[in-house]
Motif scaffolding. Sequence first.
Motif, PDB file in Angstrom:
ATOM      1  N   THR A   1       0.824  -1.106  -0.080  1.00  0.00           N
ATOM      2  CA  THR A   1      -0.131  -0.063   0.249  1.00  0.00           C
ATOM      3  C   THR A   1       0.931   1.456   0.280  1.00  0.00           C
ATOM      4  O   THR A   1       1.618   1.250   1.040  1.00  0.00           O
ATOM      5  N   TYR A   2       0.688   1.961  -1.144  1.00  0.00           N
ATOM      6  CA  TYR A   2       1.643   3.082  -1.257  1.00  0.00           C
ATOM      7  C   TYR A   2       1.124   4.249  -0.149  1.00  0.00           C
ATOM      8  O   TYR A   2       1.880   5.461  -0.210  1.00  0.00           O
ATOM      9  N   LYS A   3      -0.222   4.269   0.275  1.00  0.00           N
ATOM     10  CA  LYS A   3      -0.578   4.950   1.204  1.00  0.00           C
ATOM     11  C   LYS A   3      -1.564   4.452   2.306  1.00  0.00           C
ATOM     12  O   LYS A   3      -2.384   3.599   1.920  1.00  0.00           O
ATOM     13  N   GLY A   4      -1.262   4.530   3.591  1.00  0.00           N
ATOM     14  CA  GLY A   4      -1.816   3.781   4.573  1.00  0.00           C
ATOM     15  C   GLY A   4      -2.765   4.534   5.524  1.00  0.00           C
ATOM     16  O   GLY A   4      -2.995   3.751   6.470  1.00  0.00           O
ATOM     17  N   ASN A   5      -2.887   5.561   5.335  1.00  0.00           N
ATOM     18  CA  ASN A   5      -3.733   6.422   6.596  1.00  0.00           C
ATOM     19  C   ASN A   5      -5.041   5.720   6.675  1.00  0.00           C
ATOM     20  O   ASN A   5      -5.928   5.796   5.920  1.00  0.00           O
ATOM     21  N   PRO A   6      -5.362   5.344   7.990  1.00  0.00           N
ATOM     22  CA  PRO A   6      -6.492   4.537   8.234  1.00  0.00           C
ATOM     23  C   PRO A   6      -7.753   5.583   8.522  1.00  0.00           C
ATOM     24  O   PRO A   6      -8.817   5.008   8.819  1.00  0.00           O
ATOM     25  N   PHE A   7      -7.555   6.802   8.638  1.00  0.00           N
ATOM     26  CA  PHE A   7      -8.486   7.839   9.107  1.00  0.00           C
ATOM     27  C   PHE A   7      -8.917   8.568   7.881  1.00  0.00           C
ATOM     28  O   PHE A   7      -9.754   9.492   8.242  1.00  0.00           O
ATOM     29  N   CYS A   8      -8.122   8.588   6.689  1.00  0.00           N
ATOM     30  CA  CYS A   8      -8.705   9.647   5.946  1.00  0.00           C
ATOM     31  C   CYS A   8      -8.378   8.741   4.347  1.00  0.00           C
ATOM     32  O   CYS A   8      -7.267   8.703   4.076  1.00  0.00           O
ATOM     33  N   GLY A   9      -9.502   8.529   4.033  1.00  0.00           N
ATOM     34  CA  GLY A   9      -9.275   7.717   2.556  1.00  0.00           C
ATOM     35  C   GLY A   9      -9.524   6.261   2.729  1.00  0.00           C
ATOM     36  O   GLY A   9      -9.103   5.766   3.650  1.00  0.00           O
ATOM     37  N   GLY A  10      -9.735   5.751   1.873  1.00  0.00           N
ATOM     38  CA  GLY A  10     -10.215   4.315   1.586  1.00  0.00           C
ATOM     39  C   GLY A  10      -9.216   3.075   1.949  1.00  0.00           C
ATOM     40  O   GLY A  10      -9.416   2.140   2.250  1.00  0.00           O
ATOM     41  N   GLN A  11      -7.832   3.598   1.482  1.00  0.00           N
ATOM     42  CA  GLN A  11      -6.954   2.718   1.328  1.00  0.00           C
ATOM     43  C   GLN A  11      -6.350   2.138   2.487  1.00  0.00           C
ATOM     44  O   GLN A  11      -6.244   1.036   2.549  1.00  0.00           O
ATOM     45  N   GLY A  12      -6.308   2.982   3.283  1.00  0.00           N
ATOM     46  CA  GLY A  12      -5.856   2.748   4.733  1.00  0.00           C
ATOM     47  C   GLY A  12      -6.659   1.547   5.423  1.00  0.00           C
ATOM     48  O   GLY A  12      -6.261   0.786   5.875  1.00  0.00           O
TER      49      GLY A  12
END
Length: 448
Positions: free
Chosen positions: A28-39
Amino acid sequence: MTAEAVAAGPRSGAAADAGRPLRIALLTYKGNPFCGGQGVYVRHLSRELARLGHTVEVIGSQPYPVLDEVGDAPAGGPAPGVVTLTELPSLDLYRQPDPFRTPGRDEYRDWIDALEVATMWTGGFPEPLTFSLRARRLLAARRGDFDVVHDNQTLGYGLLAPLGAPLVTTVHHPVTVDRRLELDAARDAKRRLSVRRWYAFTRMQKRVARRLPSILTVSGSSRREIVDHLGVRPERVHVVPIGADTSLWSPDASVPEVPGRIVTTSSADVPLKGLVHLVDALAKLRTEVPEAHLVVVGKRAEDGPVARAIERYGLDGAVRFVKGISDAELVDLVRGAQVACVPSLYEGFSLPAAEAMATGTPLVATTGGAIPEVAGPDGETCLAVPPGDPGALAAALGRLLGPGGAELRARLGAAGRARVLDRFTWARAAQGTADRYREAIAAHGARR
């Protein structure tokens, strides 16, 4: 001969056997779990895959994903596996509070770092490409450590190289949709030029997607967009719906309902999310329901369409933005709302819809993209409105918040939760994903 037998090899063939735990690299190139669906996807999918007995190594860049404890395995299932995080750092050029920063000379490590900075300096978005190149290098050094590599929407050139294991890629929705909506909303030629340059990476993603053997997506709507926008052959795209963490997102009668509260989630002030239309609707609604107010889970933009709409309507006291809160605080925020709203022009799935429904909070949602697949029929599990229509949003919100709305709120809330429990849970998503892994492993062995 079975597909598993065709895939036989000293390790991968055994891993393809239906009862055998898998060793999974989840990128995962972006993992923010609080903002955006990828995390959010990485966090919950990795946990549930491990609960099925698999070993999951999440390989991610900044913002690094937050991973959960695995906990007990399902009743009658195998012993739980493990989830670990391997950090694969970028230069983190978009971090707060200094986005688009210029790194110091001592921060450069190699040519990939130089490429990352050069792309940013020329107005492009480098992370999908540069992360894929770093991931290729790491996987090449660890050949044989994994049974399957699962890419979470990077779609970078680096992942076309042999990785030592079959590749499965999740595309939540084609980013070309975001590009089109931002171009439509651009106010002048300069802005359109900037949007085209920023989204230049989508050309790479199209080329990569067409060469991938197995793509997972989260809805039928996204599947159609992937086929149409990216040119992927339909038989290569498989739908595995995601869902809500229904043990966390659940009703709680002890949380007081706040009169007039509408809650929504918006990870950025971009046209795709439709937040400006919800602000327009709130202005209309407050002429009939003066206590109506909006809580936005996300960062407030100091400039842009939403900020201008709030100022134009004098809604500073009626729109509040919250960020950086805990999971428990977020769930209670939604539980306390009289209405949850998803005003997006398009969504590839809509986790906020599923999560709000799981708490029993009644939902008003647009029909953009895959939202109807999640939210269900208008008048049964939600109130559905056309995307980009503030008047329709205001009317639907008024039905729930106006006189006589309590009975409708209770009925929609109960039906919405039942729908999520039946269709959209992370346990179901993990099992469906693992089944696709095994198919990819078998197919990879058959090609060798």
